[in-house]
Design a protein around this motif. Sequence first.
Motif, mmCIF file in Angstrom:
data_model
loop_
_atom_site.group_PDB
_atom_site.id
_atom_site.type_symbol
_atom_site.label_atom_id
_atom_site.label_comp_id
_atom_site.label_asym_id
_atom_site.label_seq_id
_atom_site.Cartn_x
_atom_site.Cartn_y
_atom_site.Cartn_z
ATOM 1 N N THR A 1 4.452 6.781 1.866
ATOM 2 C CA THR A 1 3.264 7.346 2.527
ATOM 3 C C THR A 1 3.753 8.549 3.331
ATOM 4 O OG1 THR A 1 3.421 6.256 4.679
ATOM 5 C CG2 THR A 1 2.371 4.992 2.917
ATOM 6 N N CYS A 2 2.814 9.316 3.871
ATOM 7 C CA CYS A 2 3.213 10.416 4.750
ATOM 8 C C CYS A 2 2.677 10.148 6.150
ATOM 9 C CB CYS A 2 2.750 11.753 4.199
ATOM 10 S SG CYS A 2 1.059 11.748 3.559
ATOM 11 N N VAL A 3 2.526 8.862 6.477
ATOM 12 C CA VAL A 3 2.103 8.504 7.836
ATOM 13 C C VAL A 3 3.299 8.704 8.751
ATOM 14 C CG1 VAL A 3 1.298 6.624 9.302
ATOM 15 C CG2 VAL A 3 0.466 6.829 6.947
ATOM 16 N N GLU A 4 3.069 9.487 9.844
ATOM 17 C CA GLU A 4 4.213 9.740 10.740
ATOM 18 C C GLU A 4 4.327 8.634 11.769
ATOM 19 O OE1 GLU A 4 2.503 13.404 11.149
ATOM 20 O OE2 GLU A 4 3.351 13.767 9.149
ATOM 21 N N GLN B 1 -3.081 6.196 6.140
ATOM 22 C CA GLN B 1 -3.853 7.311 6.685
ATOM 23 C C GLN B 1 -3.489 8.622 5.984
ATOM 24 O OE1 GLN B 1 -6.051 6.700 9.282
ATOM 25 N NE2 GLN B 1 -6.725 8.776 8.850
ATOM 26 N N CYS B 2 -2.264 8.663 5.482
ATOM 27 C CA CYS B 2 -1.801 9.852 4.762
ATOM 28 C C CYS B 2 -1.122 9.372 3.476
ATOM 29 C CB CYS B 2 -0.833 10.644 5.645
ATOM 30 S SG CYS B 2 -0.255 12.176 4.863
ATOM 31 N N MET B 3 -1.662 9.801 2.346
ATOM 32 C CA MET B 3 -1.113 9.374 1.050
ATOM 33 C C MET B 3 -0.344 10.530 0.450
ATOM 34 S SD MET B 3 -4.583 7.518 -0.115
ATOM 35 C CE MET B 3 -5.489 6.720 1.210
ATOM 36 N N ILE B 4 0.822 10.224 -0.087
ATOM 37 C CA ILE B 4 1.675 11.299 -0.606
ATOM 38 C C ILE B 4 1.819 11.130 -2.114
ATOM 39 C CG2 ILE B 4 3.853 10.062 -0.139
ATOM 40 C CD1 ILE B 4 4.909 12.881 0.823
ATOM 41 N N LEU C 1 0.841 -1.202 0.000
ATOM 42 C CA LEU C 1 0.000 0.000 0.000
ATOM 43 C C LEU C 1 0.875 1.250 0.000
ATOM 44 C CD1 LEU C 1 -2.771 -1.086 2.536
ATOM 45 C CD2 LEU C 1 -2.748 -1.306 0.037
ATOM 46 N N GLY C 2 0.331 2.351 -0.491
ATOM 47 C CA GLY C 2 1.084 3.601 -0.584
ATOM 48 C C GLY C 2 1.332 3.942 -2.041
ATOM 49 N N SER C 3 2.243 4.883 -2.277
ATOM 50 C CA SER C 3 2.473 5.397 -3.629
ATOM 51 C C SER C 3 3.680 4.736 -4.268
ATOM 52 C CB SER C 3 2.711 6.906 -3.569
ATOM 53 O OG SER C 3 1.689 7.510 -2.795
ATOM 54 N N ALA C 4 3.513 4.337 -5.522
ATOM 55 C CA ALA C 4 4.596 3.699 -6.269
ATOM 56 C C ALA C 4 4.788 4.432 -7.584
ATOM 57 C CB ALA C 4 4.250 2.235 -6.534
ATOM 58 N N VAL C 5 6.043 4.651 -7.967
ATOM 59 C CA VAL C 5 6.335 5.280 -9.251
ATOM 60 C C VAL C 5 6.391 4.197 -10.321
ATOM 61 C CG1 VAL C 5 7.936 6.742 -10.539
ATOM 62 C CG2 VAL C 5 7.677 7.061 -8.078
ATOM 63 N N GLU C 6 5.623 4.379 -11.384
ATOM 64 C CA GLU C 6 5.615 3.407 -12.482
ATOM 65 C C GLU C 6 6.755 3.720 -13.448
ATOM 66 O OE1 GLU C 6 3.694 0.936 -12.245
ATOM 67 O OE2 GLU C 6 2.290 1.671 -10.735
ATOM 68 N N PRO C 7 7.137 2.731 -14.270
ATOM 69 C CA PRO C 7 8.242 2.959 -15.227
ATOM 70 C C PRO C 7 8.026 4.191 -16.123
ATOM 71 C CG PRO C 7 7.610 0.642 -15.206
ATOM 72 C CD PRO C 7 6.625 1.359 -14.332
ATOM 73 N N ASP C 8 6.775 4.521 -16.434
ATOM 74 C CA ASP C 8 6.536 5.672 -17.316
ATOM 75 C C ASP C 8 6.446 6.998 -16.556
ATOM 76 O OD1 ASP C 8 4.132 5.456 -16.018
ATOM 77 O OD2 ASP C 8 2.903 5.284 -17.819
ATOM 78 N N GLY C 9 6.731 6.990 -15.244
ATOM 79 C CA GLY C 9 6.735 8.230 -14.483
ATOM 80 C C GLY C 9 5.411 8.551 -13.812
ATOM 81 N N ALA C 10 4.376 7.823 -14.163
ATOM 82 C CA ALA C 10 3.084 8.011 -13.493
ATOM 83 C C ALA C 10 3.165 7.407 -12.090
ATOM 84 C CB ALA C 10 1.973 7.356 -14.300
#
Length: 190
Positions: free
Chosen positions: A187-190, A97-100, A73-82
């Motif tokens: 993520t930006c979960v502290e 709880q915090c998505m970046i 879970l969280g943010s992943a950079v794809e090969p095309d930059g998306a």
Amino acid sequence: MSEETSALHDSPGARLAALVERRWATVSVLILVVFVVVAAFAGIHQATMPQAQVETISPTRLHLGGEFVETNLGSAVEPDGAVTVRAVGQQYSFTPQCMIVPTDSLITFRVASPDVIHGFLIEGTNVNTMLVPGYVSTANVRFDKPGDHLMPCHEYCGVGHEGMWAKVRVIDRAEFLKMAETKPRLTCVE
Ligand code: CUA
């Protein structure tokens, strides 16, 4: 028809009522025609459609394996930059709880629910959908400036509904990519 009722039908009041009804029926038909034209325009010209493909997923096995395990879970950079953000909404919280996410990028949210229907809405954007157990909800969005967006659950999901919310934090793309070099999921979960 008896004489009395035919007299009633010929009265000025009845004629007026018939006229008003005919006018209103015409207006109703015109309203329907406008809706059909608007729907056709949106569907054909702007390609807004009901979801073309529906992705299903087993709600009871979300946490056991596959795309929505906690470590994925969280943010992943794809090969095309998306950027793809994966999240789960359950009674009564979102994980993470915090998505970046970065500015100036195509962001795809992929969210699922293991229990009941929840809402998925990001303030200040047009992302507004439901999380239905058994399905993957997706939404695409771009952010052009940094900032925080609240993400309240807006489908009544039980006694803890009002306390169910998360946050989407938008940061500068260069800063985001630097963070992504060292961690595969952000993520930006502290
Ligand atoms: Cu989840 Cu309301």
